[in-house]
Scaffold this motif. Structure first.
Motif, PDB file in Angstrom:
ATOM      1  N   ALA A  51       0.604  -1.261  -0.144  1.00  0.00           N
ATOM      2  CA  ALA A  51      -0.070   0.289  -0.151  1.00  0.00           C
ATOM      3  C   ALA A  51       0.750   1.243  -0.100  1.00  0.00           C
ATOM      4  O   ALA A  51       0.708   2.281  -0.738  1.00  0.00           O
ATOM      5  CB  ALA A  51      -0.822   0.063   1.142  1.00  0.00           C
ATOM      6  N   GLN A  52       1.957   1.232   0.660  1.00  0.00           N
ATOM      7  CA  GLN A  52       3.017   2.476   0.717  1.00  0.00           C
ATOM      8  C   GLN A  52       3.523   2.642  -0.581  1.00  0.00           C
ATOM      9  O   GLN A  52       3.638   3.711  -1.070  1.00  0.00           O
ATOM     10  CB  GLN A  52       3.804   2.366   1.951  1.00  0.00           C
ATOM     11  N   ALA A  53       4.057   1.604  -1.185  1.00  0.00           N
ATOM     12  CA  ALA A  53       4.515   1.667  -2.416  1.00  0.00           C
ATOM     13  C   ALA A  53       3.773   2.198  -3.507  1.00  0.00           C
ATOM     14  O   ALA A  53       4.132   3.107  -4.304  1.00  0.00           O
ATOM     15  CB  ALA A  53       5.269   0.255  -3.029  1.00  0.00           C
ATOM     16  N   THR A  54       2.312   1.802  -3.530  1.00  0.00           N
ATOM     17  CA  THR A  54       1.287   2.260  -4.200  1.00  0.00           C
ATOM     18  C   THR A  54       1.112   3.704  -3.962  1.00  0.00           C
ATOM     19  O   THR A  54       0.987   4.482  -4.989  1.00  0.00           O
ATOM     20  CB  THR A  54       0.237   1.569  -4.187  1.00  0.00           C
ATOM     21  N   ARG A  55       1.054   3.973  -3.004  1.00  0.00           N
ATOM     22  CA  ARG A  55       0.912   5.308  -2.588  1.00  0.00           C
ATOM     23  C   ARG A  55       1.952   6.228  -3.028  1.00  0.00           C
ATOM     24  O   ARG A  55       1.774   7.467  -3.678  1.00  0.00           O
ATOM     25  CB  ARG A  55       0.619   5.644  -1.036  1.00  0.00           C
ATOM     26  N   LEU A  56       3.353   6.026  -2.856  1.00  0.00           N
ATOM     27  CA  LEU A  56       4.163   6.720  -3.307  1.00  0.00           C
ATOM     28  C   LEU A  56       4.021   6.645  -4.922  1.00  0.00           C
ATOM     29  O   LEU A  56       4.593   7.848  -5.341  1.00  0.00           O
ATOM     30  CB  LEU A  56       5.695   6.131  -2.717  1.00  0.00           C
ATOM     31  N   HIS A  57       4.079   5.390  -5.652  1.00  0.00           N
ATOM     32  CA  HIS A  57       4.101   5.792  -6.868  1.00  0.00           C
ATOM     33  C   HIS A  57       2.939   6.576  -7.500  1.00  0.00           C
ATOM     34  O   HIS A  57       3.111   7.257  -8.483  1.00  0.00           O
ATOM     35  CB  HIS A  57       3.960   4.310  -7.583  1.00  0.00           C
ATOM     36  N   VAL A  58       1.725   6.674  -6.969  1.00  0.00           N
ATOM     37  CA  VAL A  58       0.708   7.530  -7.339  1.00  0.00           C
ATOM     38  C   VAL A  58       0.865   9.069  -7.204  1.00  0.00           C
ATOM     39  O   VAL A  58       0.706   9.763  -8.058  1.00  0.00           O
ATOM     40  CB  VAL A  58      -0.769   7.279  -6.465  1.00  0.00           C
ATOM     41  N   GLN A  59       1.604   9.151  -6.002  1.00  0.00           N
ATOM     42  CA  GLN A  59       2.240  10.657  -5.607  1.00  0.00           C
ATOM     43  C   GLN A  59       3.259  11.191  -6.785  1.00  0.00           C
ATOM     44  O   GLN A  59       2.951  12.121  -7.230  1.00  0.00           O
ATOM     45  CB  GLN A  59       2.633  10.722  -4.335  1.00  0.00           C
ATOM     46  N   GLU A  60       4.164  10.068  -7.077  1.00  0.00           N
ATOM     47  CA  GLU A  60       4.974  10.487  -8.189  1.00  0.00           C
ATOM     48  C   GLU A  60       4.582  10.599  -9.387  1.00  0.00           C
ATOM     49  O   GLU A  60       5.097  11.758 -10.223  1.00  0.00           O
ATOM     50  CB  GLU A  60       6.133   9.200  -8.257  1.00  0.00           C
TER      51      GLU A  60
END
Length: 66
Positions: A51-60
């Motif tokens: 979930a954290q990796a997804t969140r960071l990818h979305v933000q990026e």
């Protein structure tokens, strides 16, 4: 629609992880099976990481497209 190819499959991975832990979740809460609880905690840690990796990818992705 071409941007969809850049979307990681982490959402599918999250759903799969949650589906795999469903039985252990039930065993822990309905039967008090401590081993099942340990497995649930392990999978929840994996869910948290994904979930954290997804969140960071979305933000990026958002920052790169604006």
């Amino acid at each position: 629609r071409e941007r969809m190819s850049n979307v990681p499959n982490t959402l599918d991975n999250l759903i799969t992880l949650l589906e795999t832990v469903r039985d252990d979740y039930t065993k822990f809460y309905d039967s008090g099976n401590a081993s099942a609880g340990t497995r649930v905690r392990k999978v929840m840690q994996e869910v948290k990481t994904l979930a954290q990796a997804t969140r960071l990818h979305v933000q990026e992705t958002k920052n790169n497209n604006t």
